[in-house]
Scaffold this active site. Structure first.
Site, PDB file in Angstrom:
ATOM      1  N   GLU A 290       4.232  -7.981  -7.635  1.00 62.13           N
ATOM      2  CA  GLU A 290       3.894  -9.116  -6.781  1.00 62.13           C
ATOM      3  C   GLU A 290       4.208 -10.444  -7.476  1.00 62.13           C
ATOM      4  O   GLU A 290       4.419 -11.461  -6.825  1.00 62.13           O
ATOM      5  CB  GLU A 290       2.403  -9.041  -6.407  1.00 62.13           C
ATOM      6  CG  GLU A 290       2.115  -9.523  -5.011  1.00 62.13           C
ATOM      7  CD  GLU A 290       0.714  -9.153  -4.545  1.00 62.13           C
ATOM      8  OE1 GLU A 290       0.591  -8.542  -3.480  1.00 62.13           O
ATOM      9  OE2 GLU A 290      -0.272  -9.471  -5.248  1.00 62.13           O
ATOM     10  N   HIS A 311       8.104  17.276 -14.725  1.00 60.59           N
ATOM     11  CA  HIS A 311       8.464  18.450 -13.931  1.00 60.59           C
ATOM     12  C   HIS A 311       8.861  18.075 -12.511  1.00 60.59           C
ATOM     13  O   HIS A 311       9.010  18.935 -11.654  1.00 60.59           O
ATOM     14  CB  HIS A 311       7.292  19.443 -13.922  1.00 60.59           C
ATOM     15  CG  HIS A 311       6.993  19.961 -15.301  1.00 60.59           C
ATOM     16  ND1 HIS A 311       7.362  21.211 -15.723  1.00 60.59           N
ATOM     17  CD2 HIS A 311       6.397  19.368 -16.359  1.00 60.59           C
ATOM     18  CE1 HIS A 311       6.992  21.372 -16.993  1.00 60.59           C
ATOM     19  NE2 HIS A 311       6.400  20.261 -17.397  1.00 60.59           N
ATOM     20  N   LYS A 425       2.187  -8.467   7.817  1.00 55.91           N
ATOM     21  CA  LYS A 425       0.960  -8.839   8.536  1.00 55.91           C
ATOM     22  C   LYS A 425       1.315  -9.532   9.850  1.00 55.91           C
ATOM     23  O   LYS A 425       0.715  -9.277  10.888  1.00 55.91           O
ATOM     24  CB  LYS A 425       0.103  -9.788   7.684  1.00 55.91           C
ATOM     25  CG  LYS A 425      -0.466  -9.143   6.437  1.00 55.91           C
ATOM     26  CD  LYS A 425      -1.337 -10.144   5.676  1.00 55.91           C
ATOM     27  CE  LYS A 425      -1.632  -9.663   4.277  1.00 55.91           C
ATOM     28  NZ  LYS A 425      -2.226 -10.682   3.423  1.00 55.91           N
TER      29      LYS A 425
END
Ligand code: PA5
Length: 449
Positions: A290, A311, A425
């Site tokens: 961010e 793995h 948003k």
């Protein structure tokens, strides 16, 4: 007291001689700008000297509130998202028993996290689990309007009031928010909840050493004074007067930028060899992602838990596109002592390890992986942490904060804003026909036809 340390040698070998040194003036300038408050986002520098300026009386107050919640609750739900929960979760998960839900002792409440997603099943299952338990809530939101957290708080407040009655519910709901504004502040003042303030000049992802991190950590029973001591010691050890080659935050910031700009390394993988550190990496990803990912620039912060992910992701790291580097958090001394057991039949052929500390096997996995990845073209930095306790975690988190502040400035972005997070948003509210979003709703519906 020992300190965390940084080894950059296996990253430096991927750069031309002197490449890291060339970043010294830029790093110094970034530190000066942070100190003098002349960098972009200079109204969000409250975290810089936070650890050394926290008063013991303030920590006592946080502890007193934590004590009261611990007395009254079997479960404490922390409602928050992003910077409003990751720091607390990172510290608590690093310190608590990995199987805490199985071994919880009487008098130690479970601290659980919600308000960080919009999962209907998640929230409904949470309600089911809380129905017959004495629970309390720490509602954390700086803006006080974040959908995920606000939704969760609505559900929890209602359930808590139904369970305990409105009056008693007040004693187990704490709000951490802005001093004056936002829905969380208005609600807390109206209902008479205990509140703590998130300082104006501390952004969410830099807020772990404010009550945002401290109250949940104290509720989980951990020593917030030791955490702050560790952070304050790291604040001193990474100050602007510390020479470049002795300042681990300056070195880390310089190497990251050199690998990014000079060697085309666009992805940093934060690696740990202790599953307890999973959320330290999650916190770190938010901090750097961010802060740096803007203006179409920035290293992509990824993470792996080894040896588990060897793995699954090991193949890619060894032989995939060479655009990555690794930073390993290595814990020098585990807190426990357990030996590799011997087995009479030795069907798995592992008796040659019998009697060794399990950590010795883990450390050889770590070293072997490092050498293999370096051979495969992956630069590797190593952060050594003496052991997992509050003090060293305080050091580690502050180290990353200051390194992030420096690194973002060297990159040439404002590390303290996050304009990009508004885009989703806006669309979400337009799609949900939020009042005030009529034009956006029309535009988005047209796009979807
Ligand atoms: O770092 C940040 O600023 C963000 O992650 C915020 O902390 C997050 O979006 C939550 O915001 P708020 O605390 O306003 O609910």
């Amino acid at each position: 007291m020992k300190s965390i340390s940084l080894d950059i040698t296996k990253a430096a070998q991927f750069l031309k001689p002197g490449a890291i040194q060339e970043y010294e003036p830029k790093v110094k300038a970034a530190q000066e700008a942070l100190e003098n408050g002349t960098c972009p986002g200079n109204d969000f520098l409250g975290w810089l000297h936070l650890p050394s300026s926290i008063k013991p009386e303030f920590l006592d107050e946080v502890q007193t509130v934590a004590h009261s919640l611990r007395e009254m609750c079997d479960v404490i739900v922390v409602a928050g998202i992003g910077g409003s929960y990751l720091g607390a979760r990172a510290v608590i998960e690093a310190l608590q028993n990995s199987f805490a839900w199985l071994v919880r002792q009487k008098g130690t409440p479970a601290v659980v996290f919600a308000g960080n997603n919009i999962g209907e099943d998640y929230l409904s299952e949470l309600e089911d689990c809380l129905k017959d338990r004495n629970f309390g809530v720490i509602n954390i939101s700086k803006s006080g309007t974040t959908t995920e957290t606000a939704l969760t708080f609505r559900l929890l407040k209602k359930l808590c009031e139904e369970q305990r009655g409105k009056e008693t519910a007040k004693d187990v709901i704490v709000t951490i928010t802005d001093a004056k504004k936002g829905a969380a502040r208005i609600c807390a003042d109206k209902e008479g909840y205990k509140t703590f303030v998130i300082p104006d000049n501390v952004g969410g992802r830099f807020s772990v050493f404010t009550p945002v991190g401290l109250l949940p950590i104290a509720c989980a029973g951990f020593d917030i004074k030791a955490l702050i001591n560790g952070a304050a010691d790291m604040e001193r050890a990474t100050g602007k007067h510390i020479p470049f080659d002795q300042n681990i935050a300056a070195q880390y910031a310089a190497v990251r930028n050199a690998l990014y700009n000079e060697a085309g390394k666009k992805i940093e993988i934060m690696v740990n060899y202790q599953p307890k550190l999973h959320f330290i990496s999650e916190w770190w990803k938010q901090l750097f992602g961010e802060s740096e990912g803007k203006e179409h620039k920035g290293i992509f912060p990824a993470s792996c838990d080894f040896t588990t992910d060897l793995h699954s992701m090991g193949q890619w790291i060894q032989e995939g596109e060479r655009s990555i580097f690794e930073t390993v958090i290595s814990i020098e001394q585990p807190n426990r002592n357990l030996l590799f057991p011997s087995d009479e039949e030795n069907l798995d052929g592992l008796n040659f390890l019998a009697g060794k500390r399990i950590d010795e096997v883990n450390k050889m996995a770590e070293l072997g992986t490092c050498l293999a990845h370096v051979d495969g073209g992956v630069p590797n930095m190593r952060i050594s942490v003496p052991t997992l306790n509050e003090y060293y975690i305080g050091q580690l988190l502050y180290f990353f904060e200051i390194a992030c502040g420096i690194s973002g400035n060297v990159l040439g972005v404002n590390p303290f804003n996050q304009p990009g997070v508004e885009a989703y948003k806006k669309n979400m509210f337009a799609l949900l026909n939020k009042p005030g979003y009529e034009a956006e709703s029309k535009a988005i519906q047209a796009r979807l036809k």
